[in-house]
Write an enzyme that holds these catalytic residues in place. Sequence first.
Site, PDB file in Angstrom:
ATOM      1  N   ASP A 115      11.797  44.259 -29.617  1.00 38.04           N
ATOM      2  CA  ASP A 115      10.686  44.173 -30.576  1.00 38.04           C
ATOM      3  C   ASP A 115       9.419  43.869 -29.769  1.00 38.04           C
ATOM      4  O   ASP A 115       9.388  44.155 -28.573  1.00 38.04           O
ATOM      5  CB  ASP A 115      10.994  43.163 -31.700  1.00 38.04           C
ATOM      6  CG  ASP A 115      11.240  41.748 -31.172  1.00 38.04           C
ATOM      7  OD1 ASP A 115      10.799  41.432 -30.047  1.00 38.04           O
ATOM      8  OD2 ASP A 115      11.875  40.960 -31.908  1.00 38.04           O
ATOM      9  N   HIS A 142      10.765  40.255 -27.740  1.00 39.42           N
ATOM     10  CA  HIS A 142      12.114  39.988 -27.218  1.00 39.42           C
ATOM     11  C   HIS A 142      12.703  41.194 -26.495  1.00 39.42           C
ATOM     12  O   HIS A 142      12.405  42.341 -26.836  1.00 39.42           O
ATOM     13  CB  HIS A 142      13.024  39.560 -28.369  1.00 39.42           C
ATOM     14  CG  HIS A 142      12.493  38.388 -29.114  1.00 39.42           C
ATOM     15  ND1 HIS A 142      11.845  38.505 -30.326  1.00 39.42           N
ATOM     16  CD2 HIS A 142      12.469  37.077 -28.797  1.00 39.42           C
ATOM     17  CE1 HIS A 142      11.451  37.311 -30.728  1.00 39.42           C
ATOM     18  NE2 HIS A 142      11.816  36.427 -29.823  1.00 39.42           N
ATOM     19  N   SER A 177      13.996  31.528 -29.378  1.00 41.20           N
ATOM     20  CA  SER A 177      14.572  32.766 -29.909  1.00 41.20           C
ATOM     21  C   SER A 177      15.298  33.590 -28.845  1.00 41.20           C
ATOM     22  O   SER A 177      16.191  34.362 -29.162  1.00 41.20           O
ATOM     23  CB  SER A 177      13.477  33.619 -30.548  1.00 41.20           C
ATOM     24  OG  SER A 177      12.419  33.848 -29.634  1.00 41.20           O
TER      25      SER A 177
END
Length: 350
Positions: free
Chosen positions: A318, A321, A41
């Site tokens: 978040d 991340h 991600s």
Amino acid sequence: MVEGVSKALWIVVATLFAVAAAVAPVACGQQAPCYFVFGDSQFDNGNNNVLNTTAKVNYLPYGIDFPEGPTGRFSNGRNIPDVIAELAGFNDSIPPFAGASPGQANIGLNYASGGGGIREETSQNLGERISLRRQINNHQTAIINAAVPRRQLRRCLYTINIGSNDYLNNYFLHPPTPARRRYNPEQFAESLIRLYNIYLKQLYLLGARKVALFGIGKIGCTPRIIASLGGGVGCAEEVNQAVELFNNKLEALVADFNDRLSSVMFTYVDLFSGNAEDFAALGITVGDRSCCTVNPGEELCAQNGPVCPDRTKYIFWDNVHTTETVNTVIAVGAFDGNITSPFSIAELVD
Ligand SMILES: *[C@@H]1O[C@H](CO)[C@@H](O)[C@H](O)[C@H]1NC(C)=O
Ligand SMILES: *[C@@H]1O[C@H](CO)[C@@H](O)[C@H](O)[C@H]1NC(C)=O
Ligand SMILES: *[C@@H]1O[C@H](CO)[C@@H](O)[C@H](O)[C@H]1NC(C)=O
């Protein structure tokens, strides 16, 4: 580039950019014929949008600072490969493999997938994801379909950021996974590196010679892990220590590739050694909580939830991340060689 970045950070980033320009002989214009991106991600820029997975972020507030809005990038703005592509003189970001035209393999593709891991079973708790093995299979398909010449592939840049999910969404999950029951941290790191070695050899056989391998950051200090394994009070040292075993072996693997194979330039990117004080010195002072609103027990931003007003002061976007500001600092450090060994990315694309 980044709206509203604090002046202090701008000066630092501008200085680092100037260093990067001085290191690179060709300061403008594309410095490599193509750029291929692999990972999880941290590097995904839209591949998961078409998968059945909870690791999908094509909604606001993701992309709130990105010109095209939400794209599937796990950040408020650009991610690390976006900044590296710009520093290497590419006109545009490297597009996701999902939905790209066949000819795009001549310029570059991003195969990264949120939840992706080195081990196949990693992140099965999240739904569909593209493991490193399948990302390399996708690369093989793409370069064969586009008939990208071999001598061109040898001059391209390759960056890989994988392994965090093998810890976050496998080894340290509760209840314990089969891998956790079978391996102690040393053995688990060894199992990951053994697989990574196999996949890197495949990538080498597909023409890759200039490869930057990103180690794992201090994931024990992410808000998600502090809230769970850190008991809500501080970094989970057990997690950081396990990850450090992996990083040390990855750095040794990089040295091994450079020693054994002629004409390769592999480099290790250290995301572990930097600490909160280094970021604070750049004006990035908030490191203990997310900028966006994350619902209790979750890791990603709540849809359309409120966000912090000054994103440039936060390390975390978040609960896992990083913000565009941090991504930029990392990418510049990797490009100019401040956090790489033995080569800077500027040297790889020279
Ligand atoms: C998506 O995955 C979930 C859980 O794995 C499954 O129950 C559901 O049927 C899947 N949906 C589609 C459209 O495949
Ligand atoms: C980059 O953009 C310029 C101007 O739009 C164009 O002339 C050039 O061909 C582009 N270069 C590449 C490598 O796409
Ligand atoms: C990278 O830069 C930081 C900040 O300027 C500095 O503290 C650190 O020592 C540098 N690291 C390396 C490996 O050069």
